[in-house]
Design an enzyme around this catalytic site. Structure first.
Site, PDB file in Angstrom:
ATOM      1  N   ILE B   3       0.826  -1.217   0.000  1.00  0.00           N
ATOM      2  CA  ILE B   3       0.000   0.000   0.000  1.00  0.00           C
ATOM      3  C   ILE B   3       0.850   1.253   0.000  1.00  0.00           C
ATOM      4  O   ILE B   3       0.410   2.311  -0.399  1.00  0.00           O
ATOM      5  CB  ILE B   3      -1.008   0.063   1.177  1.00  0.00           C
ATOM      6  CG1 ILE B   3      -0.299  -0.097   2.520  1.00  0.00           C
ATOM      7  CG2 ILE B   3      -2.111  -0.950   1.007  1.00  0.00           C
ATOM      8  CD1 ILE B   3      -1.181   0.343   3.673  1.00  0.00           C
ATOM      9  N   GLY B   6       7.505   3.557   0.813  1.00  0.00           N
ATOM     10  CA  GLY B   6       8.177   4.753   1.302  1.00  0.00           C
ATOM     11  C   GLY B   6       9.656   4.666   1.007  1.00  0.00           C
ATOM     12  O   GLY B   6      10.133   3.678   0.439  1.00  0.00           O
ATOM     13  N   GLU B   8      11.852   4.630   3.340  1.00  0.00           N
ATOM     14  CA  GLU B   8      12.505   3.942   4.428  1.00  0.00           C
ATOM     15  C   GLU B   8      12.026   2.506   4.552  1.00  0.00           C
ATOM     16  O   GLU B   8      12.776   1.619   4.930  1.00  0.00           O
ATOM     17  CB  GLU B   8      12.198   4.734   5.708  1.00  0.00           C
ATOM     18  CG  GLU B   8      13.253   4.698   6.736  1.00  0.00           C
ATOM     19  CD  GLU B   8      12.758   3.934   7.933  1.00  0.00           C
ATOM     20  OE1 GLU B   8      13.572   3.222   8.515  1.00  0.00           O
ATOM     21  OE2 GLU B   8      11.564   4.037   8.273  1.00  0.00           O
ATOM     22  N   ASP B 120       9.974  12.366  13.080  1.00  0.00           N
ATOM     23  CA  ASP B 120       9.456  12.582  11.729  1.00  0.00           C
ATOM     24  C   ASP B 120       8.011  13.065  11.806  1.00  0.00           C
ATOM     25  O   ASP B 120       7.096  12.456  11.250  1.00  0.00           O
ATOM     26  CB  ASP B 120       9.551  11.278  10.923  1.00  0.00           C
ATOM     27  CG  ASP B 120       9.387  11.523   9.417  1.00  0.00           C
ATOM     28  OD1 ASP B 120       9.376  12.696   9.003  1.00  0.00           O
ATOM     29  OD2 ASP B 120       9.269  10.539   8.670  1.00  0.00           O
TER      30      ASP B 120
END
Lengths: 334, 215
Positions: B3, B6, B8, B120
């Site tokens: 989904i 990213g 990371e 973050d």
């Protein structure tokens, strides 16, 4: 045809570029100040700029094959940068504009790096990683401005590499800046030594990492090749992670790499791996236009001039801390 | 099903013992040397669930961790149904937006009170559930710290996220976050951290506030 003469003088380079309004580069002359030892002393650099200014402007006109009277507008790097250096370039630009009775345009140095990158690299709407001795930032255009998605919280990556190189006793040689020497040594490195890896969201920090690397140097336990290798791997991985984050976030389809550190092959290869993964086009700006240069100022000057962004001489103060995201850039379409 | 890919980690929505879960996998990054890559993935995989758990103890809604597979650098956690704050914030009328920001500020305050730095803080890392709860996700860059400096950097990130993603309402949104922060940690703590944020901004490369004196 109309021409713009651009003067760049934010740091150690004094550059003059001449472009026609349709984006043809007729001249791009650079005179670099090289300190005998240590980093750039702003006052010494400014003295150098003042000494060579006339000659560089003359050479640019000669190369372009035009008379001063053919110039329609003068652009200069108004910031960010070192005060004495900026003022010297600004003084030259003001003098030219006043003498030729033509308008003056103040250009943001960081925007200029991106705009010349777009022109040379034929990119439309890139995510830009701008890495040099004075700047480290990830930017993309959104809603009328170049937004800064990530940047260094302390020193620039080029500065980190340079200071480390000087601490290691390396001296810049002709045609081989310190960064290139670190790269060369790093290519011979084999063992990876762990160094602090500091990414805060999309921002980066290099100062603690530099201190740690300098301490390892002093301990003299590791070969310089391994230290250079580890330093490069760590800082470039940090830059690549942040660029990938920004790429995932903005979903841009082009990545532009520019600035003095852009010449590093290892950094290029890391970034091309992430652009492959994200189906983005990767574009490295050739050295001549990735390093500080007058052509980028002239080109951005043309873009700004065409949107009526001239400044009267009496208001043409330099802006040492002019942020990229403060610049109004009406020439870019969203 | 993937989904989110990213920078990371990759997030997969999976069915795990009849439960909808998020599988967060930190795949090796080809661009990093294996030593560094292993170090980063291992550290973040172990560290993230620990901090997520600690945040929950601090009263900050976070996904429940079901399984940590260190060898595969994979975490299996609760799927949070809702929308990213990023997606809803700009469409909200101002009073609703202010309430949401204040709520977020309070949660950040709780994290900081318990020595947690998120690392973050962006509006994409906050999920607003249909019940109106805000769940903090992605603690991959988080750390333990009670230092004012770390708290300042954390909130500075939040401010920057507003500026780059919600520029129209950046200032008022951040001001509301700080109000919520002060609700939890007291106005003195909020003032101190605001001062710190100013100091951090001034430390930055280019700061407009310093411009005048430079000319």
């Amino acid at each position: 045809m109309s021409y713009c003469l651009g003067i760049e003088s934010t740091a150690d380079d004094f550059g003059v570029g001449i472009l026609s309004f349709d984006g043809k580069i007729l001249a791009n002359i650079i005179s670099a100040y090289t300190p005998e030892r240590g980093g750039i002393h702003p006052r010494e650099a400014a003295r150098h700029h003042a000494e060579v200014a006339g000659e560089v402007v003359g050479k640019a006109l000669q190369t372009a094959g035009i008379t001063p009277q053919a110039i329609r507008v003068v652009a200069f790097s108004q910031g960010p940068g070192m005060g004495p250096c900026l003022r010297t370039g600004a003084t030259a630009a003001r003098a030219l504009a006043a003498y030729l009775k033509i308008p003056l345009v103040g250009v943001n140095h960081c925007v200029a790096h991106i705009e010349i990158g777009k022109l040379i690299g034929e990119t439309k709407d890139p995510l830009t990683l701008y890495v040099s001795g004075g700047n480290t930032l990830v930017s993309a255009f959104e809603a009328g401005r170049y937004r800064v998605f990530g940047e260094t919280l302390d020193i620039a990556v080029g500065n980190c590499l340079d200071v480390f190189a000087r601490d290691a006793g390396l001296h810049p040689e002709e045609g081989m800046p310190l960064g290139a020497m670190v790269e060369k040594l790093a290519n011979q490195g084999q063992a990876f030594i762990s160094l602090p890896y500091i990414v805060k969201g999309m921002d980066l920090s290099f100062s603690g990492l530099l201190t740690a690397a300098a301490q390892l140097l002093q301990r003299a336990k590791y070969p310089i090749e391994d230290l250079c290798f580890s330093l490069q791997e760590t800082v470039f991985s940090m830059l690549t992670e942040v660029t990938e984050r920004a790429l995932a976030h903005t979903e841009k389809k082009e990545v532009l790499l520019t600035g003095g550190v852009a010449a590093n092959k290892r950094l290029q290869s890391m970034l091309s791996q992430i652009t492959d993964e994200h189906d983005a086009r990767f574009c490295v700006i050739p050295k001549e236009y990735a390093l500080d240069n007058g052509a980028m100022i002239a080109w951005t000057g043309i873009l700004a001039y065409q949107h009526g962004m001239t400044i009267p001489i009496e208001k043409s103060f330099v802006k040492l801390k002019w942020r990229l995201d403060e610049v109004y850039a009406p020439w870019v379409r969203d | 099903m993937l989904i989110k890919k990213g920078a990371e980690a990759s997030l997969f929505l999976e069915n795990w013992y009849n439960r909808k879960v998020i599988m967060k996998q930190r795949l090796p990054k080809r661009y990093r040397v294996p030593e560094l890559d292993g170090e980063i993935r291992l550290y973040r995989t172990i560290h993230e669930p620990q901090i997520i758990h600690k945040a929950k103890e601090a009263g900050v809604p976070t996904p429940t961790i079901f399984l940590v597979d260190v060898a595969e650098a994979t975490i299996i956690m609760e799927f949070i149904n809702g929308k990213q704050v990023k997606q809803v914030l700009d469409s909200y009328p101002s009073d609703k937006r202010h309430r949401l920001c204040r709520l977020i500020g309070g949660l950040i305050g709780r994290l900081h009170d318990h020595g947690i730095i998120h690392g973050d803080l962006t509006t994409s890392n906050m999920i607003l559930t249909p019940a109106g709860r805000v769940v903090f996700v992605d603690f991959g860059l988080s750390e333990h710290s009670t230092e004012l400096e770390s708290r300042g950097v954390d909130l500075h990130l939040m401010k920057r996220a507003f500026q780059s993603t919600h520029y129209q309402y950046a200032e008022e949104s951040f001001a509301k976050v700080m109000e919520g922060y002060a609700d939890v940690r007291g106005s003195k703590a909020a003032v101190n951290v605001l001062k710190k944020i100013k100091a951090i901004e001034k430390r930055g490369r280019y700061v407009s506030e310093r411009k005048e004196m430079d000319q």
